[in-house]
Design an enzyme around this catalytic site. Sequence first.
Site, PDB file in Angstrom:
ATOM      1  N   HIS A 179       0.892  -1.369  -0.042  1.00 57.92           N
ATOM      2  CA  HIS A 179       0.063  -0.079  -0.004  1.00 57.92           C
ATOM      3  C   HIS A 179       0.952   1.171   0.149  1.00 57.92           C
ATOM      4  O   HIS A 179       0.476   2.151  -0.656  1.00 57.92           O
ATOM      5  CB  HIS A 179      -1.053   0.009   1.207  1.00 57.92           C
ATOM      6  CG  HIS A 179      -1.889  -0.977   1.220  1.00 57.92           C
ATOM      7  ND1 HIS A 179      -2.810  -1.390   2.244  1.00 57.92           N
ATOM      8  CD2 HIS A 179      -1.950  -1.842   0.205  1.00 57.92           C
ATOM      9  CE1 HIS A 179      -3.528  -2.418   1.949  1.00 57.92           C
ATOM     10  NE2 HIS A 179      -3.292  -2.927   0.739  1.00 57.92           N
ATOM     11  N   HIS A 206      -9.448  -1.642  -5.190  1.00 58.50           N
ATOM     12  CA  HIS A 206      -8.217  -2.084  -4.058  1.00 58.50           C
ATOM     13  C   HIS A 206      -7.531  -3.071  -4.839  1.00 58.50           C
ATOM     14  O   HIS A 206      -6.150  -2.960  -4.545  1.00 58.50           O
ATOM     15  CB  HIS A 206      -8.732  -2.585  -2.806  1.00 58.50           C
ATOM     16  CG  HIS A 206      -7.594  -2.810  -1.831  1.00 58.50           C
ATOM     17  ND1 HIS A 206      -7.210  -1.605  -1.031  1.00 58.50           N
ATOM     18  CD2 HIS A 206      -6.770  -3.875  -1.568  1.00 58.50           C
ATOM     19  CE1 HIS A 206      -5.986  -2.375  -0.374  1.00 58.50           C
ATOM     20  NE2 HIS A 206      -5.812  -3.588  -0.667  1.00 58.50           N
ATOM     21  N   ASP A 214      -3.354  -2.435  -4.877  1.00 55.55           N
ATOM     22  CA  ASP A 214      -2.549  -3.136  -4.592  1.00 55.55           C
ATOM     23  C   ASP A 214      -1.668  -3.767  -5.939  1.00 55.55           C
ATOM     24  O   ASP A 214      -0.306  -3.709  -5.775  1.00 55.55           O
ATOM     25  CB  ASP A 214      -3.060  -4.724  -4.372  1.00 55.55           C
ATOM     26  CG  ASP A 214      -3.650  -4.619  -2.968  1.00 55.55           C
ATOM     27  OD1 ASP A 214      -3.199  -4.145  -2.115  1.00 55.55           O
ATOM     28  OD2 ASP A 214      -4.249  -5.845  -2.588  1.00 55.55           O
ATOM     29  N   HIS A 249      -1.258 -10.965  -5.457  1.00 56.92           N
ATOM     30  CA  HIS A 249       0.133 -10.508  -5.127  1.00 56.92           C
ATOM     31  C   HIS A 249       0.919 -11.495  -5.917  1.00 56.92           C
ATOM     32  O   HIS A 249       2.222 -11.117  -6.840  1.00 56.92           O
ATOM     33  CB  HIS A 249       0.474 -10.476  -3.705  1.00 56.92           C
ATOM     34  CG  HIS A 249      -0.245  -9.511  -2.850  1.00 56.92           C
ATOM     35  ND1 HIS A 249      -0.239  -8.228  -3.314  1.00 56.92           N
ATOM     36  CD2 HIS A 249      -1.125  -9.604  -1.859  1.00 56.92           C
ATOM     37  CE1 HIS A 249      -0.791  -7.399  -2.549  1.00 56.92           C
ATOM     38  NE2 HIS A 249      -1.461  -8.359  -1.521  1.00 56.92           N
TER      39      HIS A 249
HETATM   40 ZN    ZN Z   1      -4.194  -4.380  -0.292  1.00 52.02          ZN
END
Ligand code: ZN
Length: 284
Positions: A84, A237, A241, A264
């Site tokens: 973040h 969001h 990310d 991720h």
């Molecule tokens: Zn996040």
Amino acid sequence: MAQFLIYKKTDMNRKTVSDIVDFKGVGIHSGERSCILVHPAEPGEGIKFYLKSIEIPASFEYVSNTVMSTDLEREGVTVKTVEHLLAVFHLLGISDAVVEFLEGFEVPIMDGSGYEFYMMLKDKIVDTGVYIEPIDLRGYVRVGEYGCYIEAHPSVSFEVTYKGNINYIDCGDIFTYKGDDPEDIVKARTFCYLEDVDTILERGYGKGGSTRNVLIIGKEGIHSEEGLRYPDEPLRHKVFDLIGDIYLLGAPIRGKIVSYNGGHSLNIELIKSIVKNLPAVKIL
Ligand code: ZN
């Protein structure tokens, strides 16, 4: 070509912060108190984390974990949940800064979004006047498979799309950030589903999580006093990310990125694939 050169000269200088900015809070996964200082740095230093006398460059080469967060490790020292803060650096064009941990080892989660980082840093940007070389995608890259993949295409600008279903919320399944206004994404909070909370905790994650810093989505609706900040907050969001993770390339990128249910792990895989297949090409 003329327009291209103007864009390059006005928008792509290295930036740092004018003075030290501190952030305090809790690590969402460790549950430990955390205090970080963002220091100014010299042009060309890049983004570095500093903990226990070890410097960890914000580079994909130091990624040690991508489950639930993106963590970096060097010489046995780990800094957790960097995405973040990196997303806000990326959105603000901050290319040089040292992030020192005074307490804890996980970047504080704040309210689950990047908003506080953004608000505190946006008025402290210093343009160093030194040009930063962007990474220019010169071809198509794809990572992942079976409905969970990320594609990157050449483009003169940076654009990120996330496409995927969000359960229990009627918010569509696609959001694109075209670089217009960071406030379109910086307020979007991290989220999870209510039915997954017990499993997340059992696995040792989310020890610092609460309805104050996580958007919890259940069959009955949103478990958050303030409700949704954007109708499609979870999609935004996911884009936020990705913008944080992709900054582990070490430079801004020109290209269109489309993530289909990515997270991720795929974000980092994409970086590695870009570096492997399309080495940065200097723009003349
Ligand atoms: Zn996040």
